[in-house]
Design a protein around this motif. Structure first.
Motif, PDB file in Angstrom:
ATOM      1  N   GLY A  39       0.752  -1.245   0.000  1.00  0.00           N
ATOM      2  CA  GLY A  39       0.000   0.000   0.000  1.00  0.00           C
ATOM      3  C   GLY A  39       0.778   1.288   0.000  1.00  0.00           C
ATOM      4  O   GLY A  39       0.181   2.370  -0.119  1.00  0.00           O
ATOM      5  N   ALA A  40       2.103   1.254   0.127  1.00  0.00           N
ATOM      6  CA  ALA A  40       2.881   2.491   0.223  1.00  0.00           C
ATOM      7  C   ALA A  40       3.111   3.120  -1.143  1.00  0.00           C
ATOM      8  O   ALA A  40       3.183   2.430  -2.168  1.00  0.00           O
ATOM      9  CB  ALA A  40       4.229   2.223   0.882  1.00  0.00           C
ATOM     10  N   GLU A  41       3.220   4.430  -1.147  1.00  0.00           N
ATOM     11  CA  GLU A  41       3.712   5.162  -2.316  1.00  0.00           C
ATOM     12  C   GLU A  41       5.225   5.230  -2.166  1.00  0.00           C
ATOM     13  O   GLU A  41       5.730   5.735  -1.158  1.00  0.00           O
ATOM     14  CB  GLU A  41       3.108   6.562  -2.371  1.00  0.00           C
ATOM     15  N   VAL A  42       5.951   4.721  -3.162  1.00  0.00           N
ATOM     16  CA  VAL A  42       7.385   4.499  -3.000  1.00  0.00           C
ATOM     17  C   VAL A  42       8.215   5.481  -3.823  1.00  0.00           C
ATOM     18  O   VAL A  42       7.995   5.647  -5.031  1.00  0.00           O
ATOM     19  CB  VAL A  42       7.761   3.056  -3.398  1.00  0.00           C
ATOM     20  N   PHE A  43       9.172   6.097  -3.159  1.00  0.00           N
ATOM     21  CA  PHE A  43      10.231   6.866  -3.801  1.00  0.00           C
ATOM     22  C   PHE A  43      11.469   5.967  -3.771  1.00  0.00           C
ATOM     23  O   PHE A  43      11.990   5.664  -2.693  1.00  0.00           O
ATOM     24  CB  PHE A  43      10.486   8.177  -3.059  1.00  0.00           C
ATOM     25  N   ALA A  44      11.885   5.505  -4.936  1.00  0.00           N
ATOM     26  CA  ALA A  44      12.968   4.518  -5.041  1.00  0.00           C
ATOM     27  C   ALA A  44      14.246   5.201  -5.504  1.00  0.00           C
ATOM     28  O   ALA A  44      14.301   5.755  -6.605  1.00  0.00           O
ATOM     29  CB  ALA A  44      12.574   3.419  -6.025  1.00  0.00           C
ATOM     30  N   ALA A  45      15.279   5.147  -4.666  1.00  0.00           N
ATOM     31  CA  ALA A  45      16.531   5.848  -4.933  1.00  0.00           C
ATOM     32  C   ALA A  45      17.677   4.867  -5.118  1.00  0.00           C
ATOM     33  O   ALA A  45      17.757   3.842  -4.436  1.00  0.00           O
ATOM     34  CB  ALA A  45      16.855   6.810  -3.782  1.00  0.00           C
ATOM     35  N   ASP A  46      18.562   5.190  -6.044  1.00  0.00           N
ATOM     36  CA  ASP A  46      19.747   4.369  -6.273  1.00  0.00           C
ATOM     37  C   ASP A  46      20.763   5.203  -7.038  1.00  0.00           C
ATOM     38  O   ASP A  46      20.391   6.118  -7.788  1.00  0.00           O
ATOM     39  CB  ASP A  46      19.390   3.114  -7.085  1.00  0.00           C
ATOM     40  N   ILE A  47      22.040   4.879  -6.878  1.00  0.00           N
ATOM     41  CA  ILE A  47      23.075   5.596  -7.608  1.00  0.00           C
ATOM     42  C   ILE A  47      22.979   5.324  -9.106  1.00  0.00           C
ATOM     43  O   ILE A  47      23.369   6.142  -9.934  1.00  0.00           O
ATOM     44  CB  ILE A  47      24.479   5.231  -7.077  1.00  0.00           C
ATOM     45  N   ASP A  48      22.438   4.154  -9.463  1.00  0.00           N
ATOM     46  CA  ASP A  48      22.272   3.755 -10.859  1.00  0.00           C
ATOM     47  C   ASP A  48      20.825   4.008 -11.278  1.00  0.00           C
ATOM     48  O   ASP A  48      19.931   3.211 -10.988  1.00  0.00           O
ATOM     49  CB  ASP A  48      22.627   2.276 -11.012  1.00  0.00           C
ATOM     50  N   GLY A  49      20.601   5.127 -11.955  1.00  0.00           N
ATOM     51  CA  GLY A  49      19.245   5.496 -12.332  1.00  0.00           C
ATOM     52  C   GLY A  49      18.560   4.490 -13.227  1.00  0.00           C
ATOM     53  O   GLY A  49      17.371   4.194 -13.057  1.00  0.00           O
ATOM     54  N   SER A  50      19.296   3.928 -14.186  1.00  0.00           N
ATOM     55  CA  SER A  50      18.688   2.957 -15.095  1.00  0.00           C
ATOM     56  C   SER A  50      18.329   1.667 -14.361  1.00  0.00           C
ATOM     57  O   SER A  50      17.306   1.036 -14.648  1.00  0.00           O
ATOM     58  CB  SER A  50      19.627   2.650 -16.262  1.00  0.00           C
ATOM     59  N   ALA A  51      19.152   1.280 -13.392  1.00  0.00           N
ATOM     60  CA  ALA A  51      18.868   0.069 -12.618  1.00  0.00           C
ATOM     61  C   ALA A  51      17.612   0.231 -11.787  1.00  0.00           C
ATOM     62  O   ALA A  51      16.777  -0.686 -11.717  1.00  0.00           O
ATOM     63  CB  ALA A  51      20.050  -0.280 -11.717  1.00  0.00           C
ATOM     64  N   VAL A  52      17.431   1.379 -11.163  1.00  0.00           N
ATOM     65  CA  VAL A  52      16.250   1.569 -10.322  1.00  0.00           C
ATOM     66  C   VAL A  52      14.996   1.707 -11.179  1.00  0.00           C
ATOM     67  O   VAL A  52      13.908   1.284 -10.790  1.00  0.00           O
ATOM     68  CB  VAL A  52      16.438   2.759  -9.363  1.00  0.00           C
ATOM     69  N   GLU A  53      15.128   2.256 -12.373  1.00  0.00           N
ATOM     70  CA  GLU A  53      13.987   2.304 -13.282  1.00  0.00           C
ATOM     71  C   GLU A  53      13.552   0.899 -13.660  1.00  0.00           C
ATOM     72  O   GLU A  53      12.350   0.583 -13.666  1.00  0.00           O
ATOM     73  CB  GLU A  53      14.340   3.102 -14.535  1.00  0.00           C
ATOM     74  N   ALA A  54      14.519   0.043 -13.968  1.00  0.00           N
ATOM     75  CA  ALA A  54      14.200  -1.336 -14.333  1.00  0.00           C
ATOM     76  C   ALA A  54      13.608  -2.098 -13.150  1.00  0.00           C
ATOM     77  O   ALA A  54      12.666  -2.880 -13.312  1.00  0.00           O
ATOM     78  CB  ALA A  54      15.450  -2.044 -14.846  1.00  0.00           C
ATOM     79  N   ALA A  55      14.148  -1.861 -11.960  1.00  0.00           N
ATOM     80  CA  ALA A  55      13.702  -2.596 -10.779  1.00  0.00           C
ATOM     81  C   ALA A  55      12.295  -2.205 -10.346  1.00  0.00           C
ATOM     82  O   ALA A  55      11.606  -2.990  -9.682  1.00  0.00           O
ATOM     83  CB  ALA A  55      14.672  -2.386  -9.623  1.00  0.00           C
ATOM     84  N   THR A  56      11.861  -1.001 -10.722  1.00  0.00           N
ATOM     85  CA  THR A  56      10.561  -0.511 -10.255  1.00  0.00           C
ATOM     86  C   THR A  56       9.541  -0.399 -11.384  1.00  0.00           C
ATOM     87  O   THR A  56       8.457   0.161 -11.170  1.00  0.00           O
ATOM     88  CB  THR A  56      10.718   0.875  -9.592  1.00  0.00           C
TER      89      THR A  56
END
Length: 268
Positions: A39-56
């Protein structure tokens, strides 16, 4: 136990705004998926922007942030985002961290050759500072930013991801052990301060876990962790479940805890 997507506890974080560091892979990605499923609204942060886009990409409404936790200004800007768009931040899980592949190779070479380890004398300043800068300084940057945002609202939960290696230190890996031990002590010290403002800080300390970091560990070193008396490597989802417990109201009375999640590996 929850299913793969964490739907077994659907609604536990309804209406919550959460920020997860290290969300591009491993434990951080698993935490982001489980928070969203619950149920959470998630702000997903990572040093690798493309990796976090793929993961989310399968998380509806996820906000992607490219953040190097070693850079305090980047961390502060990342924490400004949920405040700017949602007015608050309820949950933070800090899973970003680094290892030292070169030191691991030196350890593995010594193991294979049945020779004494010679690592500390070979460690350069840059290798030492890289691990401490991300794992320890980064934890400080995240805790400071979280407290600045959460304290005025008099509520919030922060979970840092430490390591069992802070307790059962691996020979030849002093900088990693020191960085995680420091992060544990830092989290506990901040927890004692933050609870006066209604903000809970706790730590999960995993043992070996099947992440990309583990995949890059030399086979000889991975075999050294094999022990038939204990559970095998944890999955990122198993560690994520513990992090979500610490972030939830179910853990309302836990403050400054460091939960060892190592399957008995260093305790039998």
């Amino acid at each position: 136990m929850d299913d793969e997507n964490g739907s077994g506890r659907a609604g536990r974080f309804d209406g919550h705004v959460a920020l997860v560091t290290g969300a591009g892979s491993g434990i951080g990605a698993a935490v982001a998926r489980r928070l969203a499923a619950q149920g959470a609204e998630v702000f997903a942060a990572d040093i690798d922007g493309s990796a976090v886009e793929a993961a989310t990409e399968d998380i509806p409404g996820a906000h992607v942030l490219a953040v190097d936790v070693a850079d305090s200004a980047q961390v502060d800007r990342a924490f400004d985002e949920p405040v700017r768009t949602r007015g608050r931040l309820d949950v933070v899980v800090h899973a970003a961290g680094v290892d030292d592949p070169t030191a691991k190779e030196w350890i593995a070479e010594a193991l294979l050759a049945d020779l004494p380890l010679e690592v500390t004398g070979r460690l350069g300043d840059d290798a030492w500072r890289r691990v401490l800068r991300v794992n320890l300084d980064g934890t400080f940057h995240v805790l400071r930013a979280a407290l600045r945002v959460m304290a005025p609202h008099r509520k919030g939960a922060v979970v840092t991801v430490g390591s069992s290696s802070a307790f059962d230190t691996l020979a030849g890996y002093p900088h990693y052990a020191a960085s995680k031990a420091g992060a544990h002590a830092l989290s506990q010290a901040v927890a004692k301060e933050a609870i006066a403002f209604g903000v809970r800080v706790n730590t999960v300390a995993p043992g070996p876990t099947r992440t990309g970091m583990a995949e890059r560990t030399p086979a000889a070193l991975r075999q050294g962790f094999a022990d038939p008396r204990v559970r095998p490597y944890a999955t990122p989802e198993e560690i994520a479940d513990i992090a979500l417990f610490l972030a939830s109201e179910e853990a309302a009375n836990l403050v400054g805890a460091v939960l060892l999640a190592n399957g008995g590996r260093f305790t039998v």
